[in-house]
Design a protein around this motif. Structure first.
Motif, PDB file in Angstrom:
ATOM      1  N   ILE A 150       5.648   2.131   2.184  1.00 48.17           N
ATOM      2  CA  ILE A 150       6.772   1.884   1.891  1.00 48.17           C
ATOM      3  C   ILE A 150       7.528   3.151   2.734  1.00 48.17           C
ATOM      4  O   ILE A 150       7.757   4.343   2.467  1.00 48.17           O
ATOM      5  CB  ILE A 150       7.091   1.731   0.846  1.00 48.17           C
ATOM      6  CG1 ILE A 150       6.670   0.992   0.262  1.00 48.17           C
ATOM      7  CG2 ILE A 150       8.798   1.441   0.469  1.00 48.17           C
ATOM      8  CD1 ILE A 150       6.286  -0.475   0.455  1.00 48.17           C
ATOM      9  N   GLY A 151       9.232   1.968   3.742  1.00 47.25           N
ATOM     10  CA  GLY A 151       9.657   3.311   4.567  1.00 47.25           C
ATOM     11  C   GLY A 151       8.940   4.618   5.026  1.00 47.25           C
ATOM     12  O   GLY A 151       8.387   4.466   5.668  1.00 47.25           O
ATOM     13  N   LYS A 152       9.484   5.310   4.917  1.00 48.10           N
ATOM     14  CA  LYS A 152       8.965   7.213   5.512  1.00 48.10           C
ATOM     15  C   LYS A 152       8.008   7.220   4.544  1.00 48.10           C
ATOM     16  O   LYS A 152       8.094   7.874   3.608  1.00 48.10           O
ATOM     17  CB  LYS A 152       9.859   7.767   6.155  1.00 48.10           C
ATOM     18  CG  LYS A 152       9.789   8.966   6.712  1.00 48.10           C
ATOM     19  CD  LYS A 152      10.816   9.992   7.394  1.00 48.10           C
ATOM     20  CE  LYS A 152      10.442  10.906   8.576  1.00 48.10           C
ATOM     21  NZ  LYS A 152      11.268  11.573   8.556  1.00 48.10           N
ATOM     22  N   VAL A 153       6.602   7.607   5.266  1.00 56.36           N
ATOM     23  CA  VAL A 153       5.385   7.741   4.055  1.00 56.36           C
ATOM     24  C   VAL A 153       5.083   9.332   4.911  1.00 56.36           C
ATOM     25  O   VAL A 153       4.867   9.133   6.237  1.00 56.36           O
ATOM     26  CB  VAL A 153       4.577   6.644   4.178  1.00 56.36           C
ATOM     27  CG1 VAL A 153       3.464   8.008   3.412  1.00 56.36           C
ATOM     28  CG2 VAL A 153       5.449   5.857   3.197  1.00 56.36           C
ATOM     29  N   ASP A 154       5.092  10.490   3.967  1.00 52.94           N
ATOM     30  CA  ASP A 154       4.249  11.724   4.227  1.00 52.94           C
ATOM     31  C   ASP A 154       2.697  11.375   5.255  1.00 52.94           C
ATOM     32  O   ASP A 154       2.460  10.686   4.737  1.00 52.94           O
ATOM     33  CB  ASP A 154       4.757  12.808   3.211  1.00 52.94           C
ATOM     34  CG  ASP A 154       4.001  12.441   2.170  1.00 52.94           C
ATOM     35  OD1 ASP A 154       2.391  12.168   2.700  1.00 52.94           O
ATOM     36  OD2 ASP A 154       3.977  12.734   1.016  1.00 52.94           O
ATOM     37  N   LYS A 155       2.953  12.913   5.694  1.00 48.46           N
ATOM     38  CA  LYS A 155       1.425  12.745   6.098  1.00 48.46           C
ATOM     39  C   LYS A 155       0.438  12.642   5.699  1.00 48.46           C
ATOM     40  O   LYS A 155      -0.725  11.818   6.130  1.00 48.46           O
ATOM     41  CB  LYS A 155       0.973  13.737   7.609  1.00 48.46           C
ATOM     42  CG  LYS A 155      -0.346  13.746   8.572  1.00 48.46           C
ATOM     43  CD  LYS A 155      -0.424  14.736   9.511  1.00 48.46           C
ATOM     44  CE  LYS A 155      -1.623  14.393  10.578  1.00 48.46           C
ATOM     45  NZ  LYS A 155      -2.475  14.156   9.367  1.00 48.46           N
ATOM     46  N   LYS A 156       0.267  13.201   4.028  1.00 42.73           N
ATOM     47  CA  LYS A 156      -0.995  12.839   3.682  1.00 42.73           C
ATOM     48  C   LYS A 156      -1.233  12.214   2.847  1.00 42.73           C
ATOM     49  O   LYS A 156      -2.729  11.458   2.620  1.00 42.73           O
ATOM     50  CB  LYS A 156      -0.019  14.392   2.119  1.00 42.73           C
ATOM     51  CG  LYS A 156      -1.407  14.225   1.704  1.00 42.73           C
ATOM     52  CD  LYS A 156      -0.861  15.947   0.067  1.00 42.73           C
ATOM     53  CE  LYS A 156      -2.424  15.515  -1.325  1.00 42.73           C
ATOM     54  NZ  LYS A 156      -1.906  16.750  -1.470  1.00 42.73           N
ATOM     55  N   LYS A 157      -0.051  11.120   2.455  1.00 41.36           N
ATOM     56  CA  LYS A 157      -0.640   9.939   2.150  1.00 41.36           C
ATOM     57  C   LYS A 157      -1.128   8.453   3.505  1.00 41.36           C
ATOM     58  O   LYS A 157      -1.204   7.726   3.125  1.00 41.36           O
ATOM     59  CB  LYS A 157       1.261   8.687   1.447  1.00 41.36           C
ATOM     60  CG  LYS A 157       1.540   9.557   0.030  1.00 41.36           C
ATOM     61  CD  LYS A 157       2.911   9.078  -0.171  1.00 41.36           C
ATOM     62  CE  LYS A 157       3.221  10.035  -1.673  1.00 41.36           C
ATOM     63  NZ  LYS A 157       4.314   8.987  -2.386  1.00 41.36           N
ATOM     64  N   GLN A 158      -0.542   9.013   4.739  1.00 37.21           N
ATOM     65  CA  GLN A 158      -0.920   8.490   5.708  1.00 37.21           C
ATOM     66  C   GLN A 158      -2.303   8.382   5.839  1.00 37.21           C
ATOM     67  O   GLN A 158      -3.152   7.347   5.975  1.00 37.21           O
ATOM     68  CB  GLN A 158      -0.163   8.627   6.685  1.00 37.21           C
ATOM     69  CG  GLN A 158       1.533   8.534   6.837  1.00 37.21           C
ATOM     70  CD  GLN A 158       1.912   8.626   8.027  1.00 37.21           C
ATOM     71  OE1 GLN A 158       1.501   8.355   9.856  1.00 37.21           O
ATOM     72  NE2 GLN A 158       3.191   8.740   8.841  1.00 37.21           N
ATOM     73  N   ASP A 159      -2.762   9.544   5.714  1.00 33.67           N
ATOM     74  CA  ASP A 159      -4.203  10.572   6.476  1.00 33.67           C
ATOM     75  C   ASP A 159      -4.844   9.526   4.341  1.00 33.67           C
ATOM     76  O   ASP A 159      -5.824   8.905   4.821  1.00 33.67           O
ATOM     77  CB  ASP A 159      -4.240  11.363   5.806  1.00 33.67           C
ATOM     78  CG  ASP A 159      -3.843  12.073   7.390  1.00 33.67           C
ATOM     79  OD1 ASP A 159      -3.642  11.737   7.643  1.00 33.67           O
ATOM     80  OD2 ASP A 159      -3.573  13.089   7.062  1.00 33.67           O
ATOM     81  N   LEU A 160      -4.790   9.280   3.356  1.00 31.70           N
ATOM     82  CA  LEU A 160      -5.371   9.182   2.699  1.00 31.70           C
ATOM     83  C   LEU A 160      -5.377   7.305   2.487  1.00 31.70           C
ATOM     84  O   LEU A 160      -6.531   6.946   2.590  1.00 31.70           O
ATOM     85  CB  LEU A 160      -4.702   8.745   0.872  1.00 31.70           C
ATOM     86  CG  LEU A 160      -4.884   8.435  -0.424  1.00 31.70           C
ATOM     87  CD1 LEU A 160      -6.830   8.704  -0.404  1.00 31.70           C
ATOM     88  CD2 LEU A 160      -4.203   8.864  -1.308  1.00 31.70           C
ATOM     89  N   VAL A 161      -4.152   6.783   2.792  1.00 31.83           N
ATOM     90  CA  VAL A 161      -4.284   5.427   3.483  1.00 31.83           C
ATOM     91  C   VAL A 161      -5.074   5.204   4.241  1.00 31.83           C
ATOM     92  O   VAL A 161      -6.522   4.047   4.929  1.00 31.83           O
ATOM     93  CB  VAL A 161      -2.979   4.318   3.742  1.00 31.83           C
ATOM     94  CG1 VAL A 161      -3.301   3.152   4.306  1.00 31.83           C
ATOM     95  CG2 VAL A 161      -2.077   4.918   2.328  1.00 31.83           C
TER      96      VAL A 161
END
Length: 286
Positions: A150-161
């Protein structure tokens, strides 16, 4: 007799249908392996029905994907899922299942699974959310989930996904005829652990199609060449739940449904329903 019709209802002679498969299963059983019973092997009629349920299930997730946005409540997601499902002649499988009060599961950030939609849960920029859709159509079941950022997601969460999605892909790749359930878990866990993530073991994939949850249980941690034999005609979900922190989880005592990471780390999950075929597999929820 060689002219006897096959037990699967295909209309073919048993000798020309499941005879060879049954004989191969028996060889594995005699060698000491865990093998599926016939109830776990779907008939052609059942496969056709499950495939149709999966088409609607995929369309529901597509509808969510078109509409999900910052500022939306998870209750609004529930409304989208419920209305789309019902308008297409299907039933949301989660609704009233063992008392579950909604038509979909929405799990945000440190929620691992079974998050209950609520008008109080507003999606904020930076959130990651799993939307888990299950559909009943003409008595047959489908099950799949997707992650949304959702919206602007930090890299840590992007990597997890991204890593979790790759875990699912590798799990699917490992799900091959005459392989084993343990192959799936080994493929998922080795990739997750390589990238420093943990894998939830209390919850996993499951047989699906004639009922919501069937055997076998698909653990996303495993050892190759162990566990139940995978046979053409089996249908189950692969749905790895991957955590940034430790694997331990707990269930919310307030609602007895929502599962959280014990340490507050982020969690992600992707899910597909897959059919084992004679030559590989078919993902039914694309």
């Amino acid at each position: 007799m060689t002219t006897d019709l096959c037990w699967c209802g295909s209309g073919k002679a048993y000798a020309d249908c499941h005879s060879e498969i049954d004989a191969k299963i028996e060889l594995y059983r005699k060698a000491g392996h865990e093998v599926p019973d016939r109830e776990m092997i779907k008939t052609p009629e059942q496969i056709a029905g499950i495939r149709e349920a999966c088409k609607i299930n995929t369309a529901v997730l597509d509808e969510v994907e078109k509409n999900i946005k910052t500022g939306m409540t998870t209750e609004e997601i529930n409304t989208i899922v419920h209305e789309y499902t019902v308008s297409h002649g299907a039933i949301p499988a989660p609704l009233n299942f063992c008392g579950y009060p909604k038509s979909v599961c929405t799990s945000i950030n440190d929620q691992v699974c079974h998050g209950i939609p609520s008008a109080q849960d507003v999606l904020k920029s930076g959130d990651i959310v799993n939307v888990d859709v299950s559909t009943i159509y003409n008595g047959y079941y489908a099950d799949a989930s997707r992650m949304f950022m959702i919206g602007k997601v930090d890299k840590k969460k992007q990597d997890l996904v991204a890593i979790t999605k790759e875990c699912l892909r590798r799990g699917l790749e490992a799900a091959q005829p005459w392989g084993f359930v343990g192959d799936i878990g080994a493929a998922v866990a080795s990739f997750a652990h390589k990238h420093g993530y943990s894998v939830v073991t209390e919850f996993g994939g499951h047989g699906v199609g004639v009922d919501f949850h069937e055997e076998p249980f698909i653990c996303h941690v495993g050892k190759r060449k162990t566990g139940m034999l995978l046979v053409p005609g089996m249908i189950f979900t692969i749905e790895p739940m991957i955590n940034t922190g430790k694997r331990e989880v707990y269930v919310d005592a307030g609602n007895d449904w929502t599962v959280y990471t014990q340490d507050g780390g982020m969690s992600a999950q992707w899910e597909h329903t897959v059919l084992i075929t004679e030559t590989g597999n078919e993902v039914l929820t694309y």
